[in-house]
Design a protein around this motif. Structure first.
Motif, PDB file in Angstrom:
ATOM      1  N   TYR A 256       0.838  -1.207   0.000  1.00 42.04           N
ATOM      2  CA  TYR A 256       0.000   0.000   0.000  1.00 42.04           C
ATOM      3  C   TYR A 256       0.875   1.260   0.000  1.00 42.04           C
ATOM      4  O   TYR A 256       0.584   2.239  -0.697  1.00 42.04           O
ATOM      5  CB  TYR A 256      -0.906   0.016   1.233  1.00 42.04           C
ATOM      6  N   MET A 257       1.939   1.234   0.799  1.00 36.78           N
ATOM      7  CA  MET A 257       2.821   2.397   0.881  1.00 36.78           C
ATOM      8  C   MET A 257       3.466   2.668  -0.475  1.00 36.78           C
ATOM      9  O   MET A 257       3.554   3.823  -0.916  1.00 36.78           O
ATOM     10  CB  MET A 257       3.890   2.162   1.947  1.00 36.78           C
ATOM     11  N   ALA A 258       3.903   1.604  -1.143  1.00 43.40           N
ATOM     12  CA  ALA A 258       4.516   1.764  -2.466  1.00 43.40           C
ATOM     13  C   ALA A 258       3.517   2.304  -3.479  1.00 43.40           C
ATOM     14  O   ALA A 258       3.895   2.996  -4.434  1.00 43.40           O
ATOM     15  CB  ALA A 258       5.078   0.428  -2.943  1.00 43.40           C
ATOM     16  N   TYR A 290       5.320   5.972  11.642  1.00 45.10           N
ATOM     17  CA  TYR A 290       4.897   7.220  12.285  1.00 45.10           C
ATOM     18  C   TYR A 290       5.981   8.290  12.145  1.00 45.10           C
ATOM     19  O   TYR A 290       5.689   9.470  11.895  1.00 45.10           O
ATOM     20  CB  TYR A 290       4.605   6.985  13.766  1.00 45.10           C
ATOM     21  N   LEU A 291       7.226   7.880  12.315  1.00 43.07           N
ATOM     22  CA  LEU A 291       8.336   8.824  12.212  1.00 43.07           C
ATOM     23  C   LEU A 291       8.398   9.425  10.814  1.00 43.07           C
ATOM     24  O   LEU A 291       8.615  10.633  10.652  1.00 43.07           O
ATOM     25  CB  LEU A 291       9.649   8.112  12.547  1.00 43.07           C
ATOM     26  N   GLY A 292       8.186   8.586   9.808  1.00 44.89           N
ATOM     27  CA  GLY A 292       8.182   9.073   8.434  1.00 44.89           C
ATOM     28  C   GLY A 292       7.039  10.023   8.144  1.00 44.89           C
ATOM     29  O   GLY A 292       7.124  10.854   7.233  1.00 44.89           O
ATOM     30  N   GLY A 297       5.826  11.903  18.380  1.00 38.95           N
ATOM     31  CA  GLY A 297       5.269  11.436  19.644  1.00 38.95           C
ATOM     32  C   GLY A 297       4.750  10.012  19.541  1.00 38.95           C
ATOM     33  O   GLY A 297       5.032   9.169  20.400  1.00 38.95           O
ATOM     34  N   LEU A 298       3.988   9.740  18.480  1.00 36.99           N
ATOM     35  CA  LEU A 298       3.464   8.390  18.272  1.00 36.99           C
ATOM     36  C   LEU A 298       4.600   7.401  18.007  1.00 36.99           C
ATOM     37  O   LEU A 298       4.553   6.251  18.461  1.00 36.99           O
ATOM     38  CB  LEU A 298       2.480   8.390  17.096  1.00 36.99           C
ATOM     39  N   MET A 327      16.429  10.940  16.817  1.00 35.69           N
ATOM     40  CA  MET A 327      15.252  11.745  17.150  1.00 35.69           C
ATOM     41  C   MET A 327      15.556  12.807  18.203  1.00 35.69           C
ATOM     42  O   MET A 327      14.676  13.588  18.561  1.00 35.69           O
ATOM     43  CB  MET A 327      14.132  10.829  17.661  1.00 35.69           C
ATOM     44  N   LYS A 328      16.815  12.775  18.704  1.00 39.56           N
ATOM     45  CA  LYS A 328      17.210  13.705  19.769  1.00 39.56           C
ATOM     46  C   LYS A 328      16.330  13.529  21.009  1.00 39.56           C
ATOM     47  O   LYS A 328      15.761  14.489  21.543  1.00 39.56           O
ATOM     48  CB  LYS A 328      17.175  15.153  19.267  1.00 39.56           C
ATOM     49  N   ARG A 329      16.243  12.272  21.447  1.00 41.39           N
ATOM     50  CA  ARG A 329      15.508  11.924  22.666  1.00 41.39           C
ATOM     51  C   ARG A 329      16.529  11.391  23.675  1.00 41.39           C
ATOM     52  O   ARG A 329      16.723  10.180  23.818  1.00 41.39           O
ATOM     53  CB  ARG A 329      14.447  10.864  22.378  1.00 41.39           C
ATOM     54  N   PRO A 330      17.247  12.284  24.373  1.00 39.85           N
ATOM     55  CA  PRO A 330      18.354  11.863  25.244  1.00 39.85           C
ATOM     56  C   PRO A 330      17.938  10.940  26.383  1.00 39.85           C
ATOM     57  O   PRO A 330      18.687  10.025  26.742  1.00 39.85           O
ATOM     58  CB  PRO A 330      18.917  13.185  25.777  1.00 39.85           C
ATOM     59  N   ALA A 331      16.763  11.162  26.961  1.00 42.06           N
ATOM     60  CA  ALA A 331      16.339  10.320  28.085  1.00 42.06           C
ATOM     61  C   ALA A 331      16.131   8.878  27.629  1.00 42.06           C
ATOM     62  O   ALA A 331      16.601   7.927  28.274  1.00 42.06           O
ATOM     63  CB  ALA A 331      15.052  10.875  28.697  1.00 42.06           C
TER      64      ALA A 331
END
Length: 357
Positions: A256-258, A290-292, A297-298, A327-331
């Motif tokens: 589907y994505m393609a 989700y990142l794409g 957040g998701l 993602m620069k999420r240090p924690a």
């Protein structure tokens, strides 16, 4: 008499590597199925000139290709692995059919191969070999057939090579291309043997009738040939036949994505997680989608779930560390680093314990 067999044991030993491997990629085994799990209505994957492709041969090829991918392979990569394995299994079946018309394999040759395998794997008796095979659902007879297939294809290749002769014109052509070559005969022979094999294979392939029976493998074939609508239809058919296989939802999502149908793709990735919520790789897939889409957040939520489920899976924590750093999420990255250090200490301790025994 069997000097050629001793020289060619590498291919035969591939069988051993598969049979006695400590673990299989995504839980696959000889009884495994295309896509990495779920039910399967039939063992017939594809047919070559009316003969079914051997599922055991196909599975052996999957494991070999998957090893080349290593720990970096993703669930989506399995579609490519399945497709490559089927193509190679079809090629092997075609060569085996051709070989059966040109060369023979004796029972003594198969016995010699079995003896070599048993010696290599420190299996003291035929009874223990039989028991080892039973554990993975194989009979000695089936294993002998598998070895026979390897040997007969090798003998065909050797026969084709032996029929090649180097002419003075061949040597002159090599010397023209490589004037400083010290062994032009070897270069000419190797090139001519390769051309002879390609010509032979091209001829039998052009006359072959190849039919993909399994809907999942048929879907892969359509997808990698750019026929996305047909691929989607076959993936949907495969889901109806194997509803407990989460991987097919991933493959359908990829199709589907393609095709640019992102909403339907996302729904399928979410369905994969619903079908098998204990697989961290599926959360990684969903999180990357989700990142794409810019939904950090998701994506973070899915990656956190993957981390919790991963447990002592160091490779997954290493993947998550890279993702959180990007993602620069240090924690979150710090938590993954802590998990990796914990697992490294555990590995070191286990090695020390093992070494002291």
């Amino acid at each position: 008499m069997l000097s050629w067999l001793r020289k060619k044991m590498k291919t035969i030993m591939i069988v051993v590597a598969v049979l006695f491997a400590a673990s299989m990629f995504y839980g696959l085994s000889f009884s495994g199925l295309p896509g990495g799990g779920g039910g399967q209505p039939s063992n017939v994957l594809a047919k070559v000139n009316g003969r079914a492709v051997d599922p055991m041969r196909y599975q052996e090829l999957i494991n070999r290709i998957a090893q080349n991918f290593g720990q970096n392979a993703t669930p989506s990569d399995m579609a490519m692995i399945d497709n490559l394995a089927l193509g190679q299994a079809v090629d092997f079946t075609l060569l085996q059919q051709a070989a059966e018309k040109k060369v023979k394999v004796s029972g003594g040759e198969i016995d010699a191969a079995l003896d070599s395998i048993m010696k290599q794997q420190n299996i003291p008796s035929k009874r223990e070999l039989e028991n080892a095979l039973k554990k993975i659902g194989l009979s000695v007879g089936k294993f002998r057939d598998f070895i026979k297939g390897d040997i007969i294809v090798q003998k065909l290749q050797m026969k084709l090579q032996a029929e090649v002769k180097v002419t003075p014109d061949d040597l002159r052509e090599v010397m023209r291309k490589f004037p400083k070559e010290k062994e032009p005969e070897k270069i000419a022979l190797r090139e001519k043997q390769q051309n002879a094999f390609r010509s032979f294979y091209s001829e039998i392939r052009s006359k072959a009738k190849i039919e993909i029976v399994n809907p999942l493998l048929k879907a892969h074939d359509f997808r990698f040939r750019g026929r996305l609508n047909e691929a989607i239809a076959e993936y949907q058919k495969a889901i109806s036949q194997m509803p407990t296989n989460p991987m097919i939802h991933v493959y359908l999502g990829d199709a589907y994505m393609a095709a640019g149908r992102k909403d339907l793709a996302l729904a399928e990735y979410e369905n994969a997680v619903k079908v098998e919520g204990g697989n961290p790789d599926l959360y990684l897939v969903l999180g990357k989608v989700y990142l794409g889409m810019g939904e950090k957040g998701l994506a973070t939520d899915q990656f956190r779930k993957a981390s919790l489920i991963a447990g002592d899976n160091k490779a997954t924590h290493e993947k998550l560390l890279k993702l959180f750093q990007q993602m620069k999420r240090p924690a979150e990255a710090a938590r993954e680093q802590a998990e990796i250090k914990r697992l490294e200490k555990k590995e070191k301790f286990e090695k020390e314990i093992t070494g002291s025994r």
